[in-house]
Design a protein around this motif. Structure first.
Motif, PDB file in Angstrom:
ATOM      1  N   LYS A   1      39.086  42.422  59.698  1.00  0.00           N
ATOM      2  CA  LYS A   1      39.647  41.343  58.852  1.00  0.00           C
ATOM      3  C   LYS A   1      41.125  41.724  58.519  1.00  0.00           C
ATOM      4  N   VAL A   2      41.699  40.560  58.401  1.00  0.00           N
ATOM      5  CA  VAL A   2      43.199  40.913  58.209  1.00  0.00           C
ATOM      6  C   VAL A   2      43.514  41.487  56.704  1.00  0.00           C
ATOM      7  N   SER A   3      42.550  41.228  55.798  1.00  0.00           N
ATOM      8  CA  SER A   3      42.380  41.983  54.344  1.00  0.00           C
ATOM      9  C   SER A   3      40.982  41.902  53.947  1.00  0.00           C
ATOM     10  N   TYR A   4      40.717  42.700  52.945  1.00  0.00           N
ATOM     11  CA  TYR A   4      39.393  42.767  52.174  1.00  0.00           C
ATOM     12  C   TYR A   4      39.496  42.629  50.863  1.00  0.00           C
ATOM     13  N   LEU A   5      38.691  41.956  50.209  1.00  0.00           N
ATOM     14  CA  LEU A   5      38.613  41.655  48.895  1.00  0.00           C
ATOM     15  C   LEU A   5      37.219  42.260  48.381  1.00  0.00           C
ATOM     16  N   ILE A   6      37.261  43.257  47.532  1.00  0.00           N
ATOM     17  CA  ILE A   6      35.942  43.992  47.022  1.00  0.00           C
ATOM     18  C   ILE A   6      35.948  43.521  45.380  1.00  0.00           C
ATOM     19  N   GLU A   7      34.601  43.269  44.985  1.00  0.00           N
ATOM     20  CA  GLU A   7      34.444  43.117  43.500  1.00  0.00           C
ATOM     21  C   GLU A   7      33.689  44.069  43.067  1.00  0.00           C
ATOM     22  N   VAL A   8      33.812  44.699  41.953  1.00  0.00           N
ATOM     23  CA  VAL A   8      33.068  45.636  41.344  1.00  0.00           C
ATOM     24  C   VAL A   8      32.906  45.705  39.892  1.00  0.00           C
ATOM     25  N   ASP A   9      31.599  45.970  39.116  1.00  0.00           N
ATOM     26  CA  ASP A   9      31.762  45.904  37.699  1.00  0.00           C
ATOM     27  C   ASP A   9      32.632  47.227  37.202  1.00  0.00           C
ATOM     28  N   GLU A  10      32.974  47.030  36.188  1.00  0.00           N
ATOM     29  CA  GLU A  10      33.942  47.977  35.644  1.00  0.00           C
ATOM     30  C   GLU A  10      32.919  49.394  35.132  1.00  0.00           C
ATOM     31  N   ASP A  11      31.552  49.020  34.642  1.00  0.00           N
ATOM     32  CA  ASP A  11      30.751  50.049  34.567  1.00  0.00           C
ATOM     33  C   ASP A  11      30.235  50.859  35.444  1.00  0.00           C
ATOM     34  N   VAL A  12      30.753  50.827  36.937  1.00  0.00           N
ATOM     35  CA  VAL A  12      30.075  51.474  37.857  1.00  0.00           C
ATOM     36  C   VAL A  12      30.272  52.990  37.568  1.00  0.00           C
ATOM     37  N   LYS A  13      29.416  53.550  38.308  1.00  0.00           N
ATOM     38  CA  LYS A  13      29.617  55.178  37.717  1.00  0.00           C
ATOM     39  C   LYS A  13      30.364  55.780  39.031  1.00  0.00           C
ATOM     40  N   GLU A  14      30.852  57.091  38.647  1.00  0.00           N
ATOM     41  CA  GLU A  14      31.609  57.501  39.425  1.00  0.00           C
ATOM     42  C   GLU A  14      31.077  58.152  40.939  1.00  0.00           C
TER      43      GLU A  14
ATOM     44  N   LEU B   1      36.285  57.474  42.231  1.00  0.00           N
ATOM     45  CA  LEU B   1      36.642  58.712  41.860  1.00  0.00           C
ATOM     46  C   LEU B   1      36.631  58.839  40.461  1.00  0.00           C
ATOM     47  N   LYS B   2      36.958  57.775  39.687  1.00  0.00           N
ATOM     48  CA  LYS B   2      36.957  57.854  38.135  1.00  0.00           C
ATOM     49  C   LYS B   2      36.582  56.700  37.634  1.00  0.00           C
ATOM     50  N   ALA B   3      36.289  56.611  36.458  1.00  0.00           N
ATOM     51  CA  ALA B   3      35.684  55.427  35.682  1.00  0.00           C
ATOM     52  C   ALA B   3      36.736  54.144  35.760  1.00  0.00           C
ATOM     53  N   LEU B   4      36.088  53.199  35.919  1.00  0.00           N
ATOM     54  CA  LEU B   4      36.925  51.764  35.775  1.00  0.00           C
ATOM     55  C   LEU B   4      37.147  51.284  34.476  1.00  0.00           C
ATOM     56  N   ASP B   5      38.214  50.566  34.222  1.00  0.00           N
ATOM     57  CA  ASP B   5      38.389  49.862  33.196  1.00  0.00           C
ATOM     58  C   ASP B   5      39.006  48.674  33.377  1.00  0.00           C
ATOM     59  N   ARG B   6      38.334  47.327  33.227  1.00  0.00           N
ATOM     60  CA  ARG B   6      38.971  46.242  33.552  1.00  0.00           C
ATOM     61  C   ARG B   6      40.041  45.911  32.574  1.00  0.00           C
ATOM     62  N   GLU B   7      39.991  46.276  31.296  1.00  0.00           N
ATOM     63  CA  GLU B   7      40.781  46.034  30.146  1.00  0.00           C
ATOM     64  C   GLU B   7      42.084  46.504  30.310  1.00  0.00           C
ATOM     65  N   SER B   8      42.395  47.659  31.079  1.00  0.00           N
ATOM     66  CA  SER B   8      43.390  48.261  31.320  1.00  0.00           C
ATOM     67  C   SER B   8      44.016  47.981  32.795  1.00  0.00           C
ATOM     68  N   SER B   9      43.172  47.881  33.674  1.00  0.00           N
ATOM     69  CA  SER B   9      43.783  47.323  35.270  1.00  0.00           C
ATOM     70  C   SER B   9      42.632  46.453  36.035  1.00  0.00           C
ATOM     71  N   PRO B  10      42.694  45.124  35.558  1.00  0.00           N
ATOM     72  CA  PRO B  10      41.747  44.326  36.005  1.00  0.00           C
ATOM     73  C   PRO B  10      41.794  44.401  37.714  1.00  0.00           C
ATOM     74  N   TRP B  11      42.975  44.631  38.379  1.00  0.00           N
ATOM     75  CA  TRP B  11      43.063  44.744  39.658  1.00  0.00           C
ATOM     76  C   TRP B  11      43.482  46.014  40.408  1.00  0.00           C
ATOM     77  N   HIS B  12      42.917  46.493  41.471  1.00  0.00           N
ATOM     78  CA  HIS B  12      43.617  47.633  42.270  1.00  0.00           C
ATOM     79  C   HIS B  12      43.828  47.069  43.670  1.00  0.00           C
ATOM     80  N   ASN B  13      45.130  47.333  44.029  1.00  0.00           N
ATOM     81  CA  ASN B  13      45.431  47.007  45.616  1.00  0.00           C
ATOM     82  C   ASN B  13      45.758  48.345  46.250  1.00  0.00           C
ATOM     83  N   ILE B  14      44.952  48.703  47.043  1.00  0.00           N
ATOM     84  CA  ILE B  14      45.027  49.857  47.946  1.00  0.00           C
ATOM     85  C   ILE B  14      45.385  49.648  49.268  1.00  0.00           C
TER      86      ILE B  14
END
Length: 749
Positions: free
Chosen positions: A345-358, A403-416
């Motif tokens: 693909k030319v780009s990827y979009l991944i959606e994940v719940d913020e309570d996912v385990k490390e 690798l770490k716990a996620l928090d939507r309220e602090s960072s709703p998006w991550h672009n890597i």
């Protein structure tokens, strides 16, 4: 040149000799007797007469190149005023009068005195007048007449140019210019030279002739079709060339020139007609093969094209000679190169719940090697795009995990950015953006939207609204927020206040009793249970502080504290102001006293300028500057027992390089000058002392300094070699010193 016969000219001349001249300006009826006009003047009443002119002549003609023995007779001037008694005199003026033409003043006969040449001058204009010999009065006004010179054939024909040029289209048929070859071709011969003779066929001088040369150039016509010099062209192209790249040139030859040789190229057919294109270079008339679509060695390695070259300006007269085009075969070989990996693909979009385990896998990226060798690929995360190391990736299969716990309220998006690299050739790599969206989970409890300062009047009535509260939630449920308000289970029935849920995410606080007293209870705490409707349900308890205040009749707050009642009963407002002023004045005095105390100057310990210990500070100015001044304390010299046990040097690097040299204490009963001399001898005898030139270090260098003395002034000289290489580890400046002092051996050599 026009040729005239001599006999008609002679007849013409004879006829002019016998015909009286006719005045040019008058009509033929000028022969009539002149009219007399009679009139009276107002002065003397005499009769005046005006006589009309009576000139009689016409144009005169004269032959050129007269060869007779007598002068050539031209003609005769005559006026009707001439009675033949010799009283009139004829005078001739104008072109050649008196030199070429002479007139008999008595008779008016005109003769040519010299031989005339029409080629030099063909027309002479003269003027004639007649005067009375006795009175000198003109009997006729001056009039103009013309003498024309007749041409005779006395010159041979001559061409105006010695060389003429002409052009004739090639392939011309027999026409005005007769040729030996009816179908001359410019390609066979381009120029011809023809000599033309002009001959005079009539007149007395008949038979004269002249010659000239004519260069005839055959102009080009489009009578030749283009022809490829070879039937097949071969080109090679790497598979990674950009679109529009020129792969090669082909050219068809056309012997015509100019626009007749202009041609255009096009791809007629072939398996690469949609992959390649051909454009025409108008300057060189070449066809340029270009890349139209991306090439892929693994898909197709060889393409075959048929390219046509045709004239753009065909001549309809020569279409019967055949089709004016030619065809060549073009073969293009695609070369394989090592290409970087290609992502699916030319780009990827991944959606994940913020309570996912490390350590949980949240998605996967895939890439492949487009080359035939199909090299293995490893994956990695560009850490410049993931500075906090929140995500990781399995290098073998491209699975992305947390690798770490996620928090939507602090960072709703991550672009890597994920990098795919060939294992056998790390230079071949590709990058792909991965956008990770953190989905909201109801993990935050609702809370008050703000801090509420709530009060209730002492004279409040039951059922009176004293506050409306609203809440907020950091979560973002897809169906929107819905909050509920209830009393806490421990205080389900509050005797003072009632919580009313407004069903619009707000709640109202109502009074429940008649009147409140600040003396009994100045503040009430009202806990409120708030919860949402998302899953899992989150709830919190917000406590509302309600103060009891004195209010006016309109419900406006006047005072809310019980202390205000006591103060109002004991002290007046003026007394309170006076107390505050006294406290303020006292604070100002304290501040001024502290400022004055700081400005006091300390008495110097040594007043004498001749004290030897003051000169040590002067020596410091010749050393390392400000840093050397801070390296010792002159007060310590005056009181050696007050020195610090572990004072460190600040003018050298704090790295332990030498073994610490402990010196013998010399503080008791030693003069300062004697102390300095002893220190000088110790440093001169120490081979590990750095070569610093600073007298400041002799004063006081601190206890257990790793650098020891940094001076070499007045040092004892020794011929033994010393190793200064350790100075190179101190930095660039000390390395230069090491090079200076460590080069003695080489200098002596």
């Amino acid at each position: 040149m026009r040729t005239y016969h001599c006999i008609p000219l002679l007849i013409w001349t004879y006829m002019f000799h016998t015909v009286d001249t006719i005045l040019l300006q008058e009509k033929p009826n000028s022969y009539l007797s002149s009219k007399k006009i009679v009139g009276l003047t107002k002065d003397d009443g005499k009769m005046l007469r005006r006589t009309k002119r009576g000139w009689m002549w016409n144009q005169f003609f004269l032959l050129e190149e007269y060869t007779g023995t007598d002068t050539q007779y031209v003609g005769k001037l005559h006026t009707d005023q001439d009675k033949g008694d010799g009283n009139l005199k004829y005078i001739l003026t104008g072109d050649g009068a008196g030199s070429l033409f002479v007139i008999d003043e008595n008779t008016g006969d005109i003769h040519a005195a010299k031989k005339l040449d029409r080629e030099e001058k063909s027309l002479y204009i003269l003027r004639a007048k007649a005067i009375d010999r006795k009175t000198g009065r003109q009997v006729e006004p001056e009039s103009e007449f013309i003498i024309k010179i007749h041409d005779i054939n006395d010159n041979e024909p001559k061409f105006t140019k010695d060389l003429y040029t002409a052009s004739v289209p090639e392939m011309s048929g027999v026409g005005i210019i007769k040729t030996a070859l009816p179908d001359m071709s410019r390609e066979n011969r381009e120029q011809y030279q023809v000599v033309i003779q002009a001959k005079d066929m009539g007149g007395q001088m008949g038979g004269l002739s002249g010659t000239t040369t004519v260069n005839i150039t055959l102009t080009d016509v489009n009578n030749n079709p283009p022809r490829f010099p070879q039937s097949t062209y071969q080109f090679n192209s790497p598979e990674s060339v950009p679109l529009g790249t020129h792969l090669g040139r082909i050219k068809a030859n056309d012997p015509d020139v100019g626009e007749n040789a202009e041609m255009e190229y096009r791809i007629a057919e072939g398996d690469g007609a949609d992959m390649f294109d051909v454009i025409t270079d108008k300057d060189t008339q070449e066809g340029i093969i270009t890349v139209k679509q991306n090439l892929d060695f693994e898909n197709q390695m060889l393409y075959t094209l048929r390219v046509d070259a045709s004239n753009t300006h065909p001549d309809p007269r020569f279409l019967h000679l055949g089709p004016f085009k030619d065809t060549a075969v073009v073969k293009i070989s695609v070369e394989d190169i090592d290409e970087p990996p290609v992502f699916s693909k030319v780009s990827y979009l991944i959606e994940v719940d913020e309570d996912v385990k490390e350590g949980s896998i949240i998605g996967q990226v895939t890439a492949y090697d487009p080359d035939a060798r199909n090299n293995l690929i490893k994956y990695s995360v560009d850490r410049h795009t993931d500075m906090d190391h929140i995500f990781g990736i399995h290098s073998e299969n491209g699975s992305i995990f947390t690798l770490k716990a996620l928090d939507r309220e602090s960072s709703p998006w991550h672009n890597i950015t994920v990098t795919a690299t060939e294992i056998n050739n790390p230079k071949q790599s590709s990058h792909i953006p991965v956008f990770i969206r953190i989905l909201d989970i109801n993990d935050h409890a609702p809370e008050f939207a703000m801090y509420y300062e709530t009060f209730v009047c002492e004279n409040a009535k039951p059922g009176q609204l004293i506050q409306t509260v609203s809440v907020m939630d950091k979560d973002d449920p897809p169906r929107g927020h819905k909050f509920y308000f209830e009393p806490v289970p421990e205080f389900t029935l509050n005797p003072n206040f009632t919580i009313v849920d407004n069903k619009d995410n707000t709640a109202g606080i109502m009074t429940r009793k008649d009147g409140y007293s600040r003396n009994k209870m100045s503040t009430y705490l009202l806990p409120i249970l708030i919860f949402d409707n998302d899953y899992p349900i989150q709830s919190s308890t917000g406590t509302l502080t309600i103060r009891v205040c004195a209010c006016d009749n309109q419900g406006n707050m006047q005072s809310c504290t019980a202390e205000a009642l006591i103060l109002s009963a004991g002290l007046s407002t003026g007394a309170l102001v006076a107390i505050l002023l006294c406290v303020l004045i006292l604070l100002i005095l304290v501040v001024l006293f502290a400022a004055l105390k700081r400005q006091r100057k300390k008495e110097p310990l040594i007043i004498s300028k001749d004290d030897v210990r003051d000169n040590i500070v002067t020596y410091n100015d010749e050393g390392g500057g400000e840093e050397d001044t801070q390296a010792f304390d002159i007060g310590t010299l005056r009181n050696p027992e007050a020195r610090e046990d572990s004072k460190l040097r600040r003018d050298v690097m704090p790295e332990t390089i030498f073994q610490i040299r402990r010196t013998v204490p010399l503080w008791e009963n030693i003069d300062v000058q004697d102390f300095i001399h002893r220190r000088l001898k110790e440093n001169d005898a120490d081979p590990s002392a750095p070569p610093y030139d600073s007298l400041a270090t002799y004063a006081y260098e601190g206890n257990d300094s790793i650098a020891d003395s940094l001076s070499s002034l007045e040092s004892l000289t020794a011929d033994c070699n010393q190793d200064y290489d350790y100075l190179s580890d101190w930095g660039p400046r000390f390395k230069k010193l090491a090079d200076m002092y460590g080069g003695d051996d080489s200098d002596r050599d």
